[in-house]
Design an enzyme around this catalytic site. Structure first.
Site, PDB file in Angstrom:
ATOM      1  N   GLU A 138      28.493  12.488  24.265  1.00 11.71           N
ATOM      2  CA  GLU A 138      29.443  12.085  25.314  1.00 11.71           C
ATOM      3  C   GLU A 138      29.630  12.863  26.503  1.00 11.71           C
ATOM      4  OE1 GLU A 138      32.178   9.337  22.155  1.00 11.71           O
ATOM      5  OE2 GLU A 138      32.664  11.411  22.860  1.00 11.71           O
ATOM      6  N   HIS A 171      34.544   3.144  23.720  1.00 10.48           N
ATOM      7  CA  HIS A 171      34.886   3.503  22.225  1.00 10.48           C
ATOM      8  C   HIS A 171      35.629   2.162  21.749  1.00 10.48           C
ATOM      9  CE1 HIS A 171      34.813   7.587  23.546  1.00 10.48           C
ATOM     10  NE2 HIS A 171      35.083   7.972  22.201  1.00 10.48           N
TER      11      HIS A 171
END
Length: 216
Positions: A138, A171
């Protein structure tokens, strides 16, 4: 030079997407009796490959922007800011969660976090994804590639907002403010140090602490 820059950036994004979708392929090929194990270990395998690939790409990175071309702060300061970022991101996370509960009426718990906790409870090895492999990928994708690319186009604030929203949406959770606020801290750390290791340290530590607190 621009082609090389795009080449490295695109490869990082490609490996990130592969890590996200390869587990579904592995699950589809696995026998019905091993579906759960295929999902868990397939995801670990995919994230491991993705993280290693990005680390190798980063060693020979051809990404060129104001952040990568600027000299990094000394290693001690990278570690310093990585550690300072831990209480900072936890504070921001707490405040964002408070706003979501009081003002927006969202539930306290994040469905994404709760799902991960259930998996880790049954398969502790899955913690390696949450604590290490996930944060590594990420930070490379959302901070080094996306935030870094936008930094020269929109300025630091615009880059932080766009990359933070993308980070939150990926997410697949309703807690947009929560994830965005954390992403802002990670972007600040990267911008401050000019070294992706700083937000990576904070991100890894934060995820690990959240997991540990929920299991104590």
């Amino acid at each position: 030079m621009k082609k090389l820059t795009r080449h490295t950036s695109v490869l990082m994004i490609v490996f990130y997407l592969i890590a996200q979708f390869l587990p579904a392929v592995i699950l589809a090929l696995a026998p019905k009796s091993l579906q759960t194990e295929a999902a868990i270990y397939g995801t670990i395998f995919s994230f491991f490959i993705g993280a290693i690939a990005m680390l190798l790409l980063n060693r020979k990175s051809t990404i060129r922007n104001s952040l990568t071309l600027a000299p990094s702060v000394p290693r001690k300061k990278v570690i310093y800011w990585g550690i300072i970022g831990i209480p900072l991101v936890l504070l921001v996370q707490y405040l964002a969660n408070l706003i979501e509960i009081v003002v927006l009426g969202l539930p306290i718990a994040s469905e994404n976090t709760q799902s991960i906790l259930l998996i880790v409870d049954k398969y502790p090895i899955y913690l390696i994804i949450v604590s290490i492999l996930g944060p590594i990928m990420e930070e490379f994708v959302f901070r080094k590639v996306i935030f870094g690319f936008l930094y020269d186009l929109t300025g630091p604030i615009g880059a932080a907002v766009i990359s933070a929203l993308l980070f939150a949406f990926m997410h697949l959770d309703g807690h947009i403010l929560l994830y965005s606020s954390m992403a802002f801290v990670f972007s600040f750390l990267y911008s401050k140090t000019k070294n992706i290791a700083a937000p990576m340290i904070t991100h890894i530590a934060m995820n690990t602490l959240v997991m540990l607190v929920n299991f104590i």
